[in-house]
Scaffold this active site. Structure first.
Site, PDB file in Angstrom:
ATOM      1  N   LYS A  64       0.821  -1.227   0.000  1.00  0.00           N
ATOM      2  CA  LYS A  64       0.000   0.000   0.000  1.00  0.00           C
ATOM      3  C   LYS A  64       0.847   1.266   0.000  1.00  0.00           C
ATOM      4  CE  LYS A  64      -4.430  -1.654   0.799  1.00  0.00           C
ATOM      5  NZ  LYS A  64      -5.458  -1.956   1.775  1.00  0.00           N
TER       6      LYS A  64
ATOM      7  N   ARG B 261      -4.010  -9.957   4.659  1.00  0.00           N
ATOM      8  CA  ARG B 261      -4.387 -10.014   3.238  1.00  0.00           C
ATOM      9  C   ARG B 261      -3.156  -9.600   2.434  1.00  0.00           C
ATOM     10  NH1 ARG B 261      -6.470  -6.566  -0.682  1.00  0.00           N
ATOM     11  NH2 ARG B 261      -8.023  -7.489  -2.071  1.00  0.00           N
TER      12      ARG B 261
HETATM   13  N1  HH2 Z   1      -7.550  -3.529   0.229  1.00  0.00           N
HETATM   14  C1  HH2 Z   1      -7.856  -3.578  -1.074  1.00  0.00           C
HETATM   15  C2  HH2 Z   1      -8.963  -4.303  -1.530  1.00  0.00           C
HETATM   16  N2  HH2 Z   1      -9.723  -5.008  -0.678  1.00  0.00           N
HETATM   17  N3  HH2 Z   1     -10.154  -5.749   1.524  1.00  0.00           N
HETATM   18  C3  HH2 Z   1      -9.855  -5.747   2.829  1.00  0.00           C
HETATM   19  N4  HH2 Z   1     -10.585  -6.470   3.692  1.00  0.00           N
HETATM   20  N5  HH2 Z   1      -8.790  -5.026   3.321  1.00  0.00           N
HETATM   21  C4  HH2 Z   1      -8.005  -4.267   2.508  1.00  0.00           C
HETATM   22  O1  HH2 Z   1      -7.081  -3.598   3.018  1.00  0.00           O
HETATM   23  C5  HH2 Z   1      -8.308  -4.241   1.103  1.00  0.00           C
HETATM   24  C6  HH2 Z   1      -9.412  -5.017   0.643  1.00  0.00           C
HETATM   25  C7  HH2 Z   1      -6.984  -2.849  -2.051  1.00  0.00           C
HETATM   26  O2  HH2 Z   1      -5.927  -3.693  -2.493  1.00  0.00           O
HETATM   27  P1  HH2 Z   1      -5.925  -4.500  -3.878  1.00  0.00           P
HETATM   28  O3  HH2 Z   1      -7.083  -5.448  -3.923  1.00  0.00           O
HETATM   29  O4  HH2 Z   1      -4.610  -5.117  -4.111  1.00  0.00           O
HETATM   30  O5  HH2 Z   1      -6.099  -3.352  -4.959  1.00  0.00           O
HETATM   31  P2  HH2 Z   1      -7.302  -2.884  -5.886  1.00  0.00           P
HETATM   32  O6  HH2 Z   1      -8.414  -2.451  -4.993  1.00  0.00           O
HETATM   33  O7  HH2 Z   1      -6.728  -1.760  -6.703  1.00  0.00           O
HETATM   34  O8  HH2 Z   1      -7.730  -4.066  -6.723  1.00  0.00           O
END
Ligand code: HH2
Length: 270
Positions: free
Chosen positions: A210, A245
């Site tokens: 992040k 995660r």
């Molecule tokens: N962060 C993201 C998406 N979903 N869910 C939970 N429970 N906690 C988090 O911190 C969280 C989440 C963002 O990360 P990522 O899925 O890698 O990116 P993107 O939203 O751009 O697909």
């Protein structure tokens, strides 16, 4: 203390912040999900909508087209699958093909049918803290005491989930690093994670790659932030969080094994 579980992130999207487009193809996504399970992921979190700052909503039919074949294949293979979505229709479709956890970054506020969908299914749910939506959250970053306010707002979301008929032992809370938080807020929240852990629910933490890890380490490219992410994850593990995660499953599993062996938590390395 229960061992910290590892949730592998499987983004079936063209535009996720660190890995967009890598596994948009269903075949590649399924392969990546199997690889994460082989690397030691306890859960595969499948998402079809990026929630990066400024991202726009993806309609449920597009989202389902991306993720349902992937969830079906991974669940059929016996993997534990969660669905990362804000849409009730997508939650239901994912549960119908074998997902057993709903991971909602809006904590069941985005879709008015979401809470009833989770309650009816009796599935586990992760309620993540955010203010506004991914498109607007950058305008909602005023806090006097970020950890106390996030704890209070998550507590309210848990109460709403209970009122909707979701069982207490199905609920996990997540402080939502980077969601409606500046890098300084995310750092303060991580340093004061006890506010969230003291709420009496299992806690999930998503800090992999992040922005605040980049901010603290000076590493611009999100996919180069593994070492900093691992440091943050082990710090979170020291609070006894239930779930991490992560994008890089093998590295996180290895780091957690060593931390468990050294921290004397009783979570012995094999
Ligand atoms: N962060 C993201 C998406 N979903 N869910 C939970 N429970 N906690 C988090 O911190 C969280 C989440 C963002 O990360 P990522 O899925 O890698 O990116 P993107 O939203 O751009 O697909």
């Amino acid at each position: 203390m229960r061992p910290t579980t590892v949730m592998g992130i499987l983004n079936v999207t063209p535009d996720s912040f660190s890995d967009g487009g890598l596994t948009l193809d269903a075949g590649r996504a399924i392969e990546a999900g199997h690889a994460m399970a082989a690397d030691g992921a306890d859960i595969i979190d499948v998402g079809g909508e990026s929630t990066r700052p400024g991202a726009h909503d993806v309609p449920p039919d597009v989202e389902c087209g991306r993720i349902i074949p992937v969830i079906r294949a991974l669940a059929l293979a016996g993997h534990r699958v969660s669905v990362d979505t804000r849409n009730a229709a997508t939650m239901q479709a994912a549960l119908d093909v074998g997902a057993s956890i709903v991971n909602d970054v809006s904590a069941l506020t985005y879709d008015p049918w979401a809470a009833a969908t989770v309650a009816r299914a009796g599935c586990e749910v992760i309620l993540m803290h955010m203010r506004g939506t991914p498109a607007t959250m950058a305008q909602h970053t005023t806090y006097a005491d970020v950890a106390a306010e996030v704890a209070a707002e998550l507590c309210a979301r848990a109460a709403a989930a209970l009122d909707a008929g979701i069982a207490r032992d199905r609920i996990t809370l997540d402080p939502g690093f980077g969601f409606a938080k500046t890098p300084a807020h995310s750092v303060a929240l991580l340093k004061n994670l006890s506010h969230i852990c003291n709420l009496g629910y299992p806690v999930a933490v998503g800090l992999s790659r992040k922005g605040f890890i980049g901010h603290l380490s000076g590493v611009k490219n999100a996919s180069d932030r593994l070492a900093g992410s691992l440091a943050g994850m082990l710090f979170a593990a020291s609070y006894g969080v239930a779930m991490l995660r992560v994008h890089d499953v093998a590295a996180a599993v290895q780091a957690l094994r060593i931390w468990r062996a050294l921290a004397g938590t009783g979570q012995e390395a094999p």
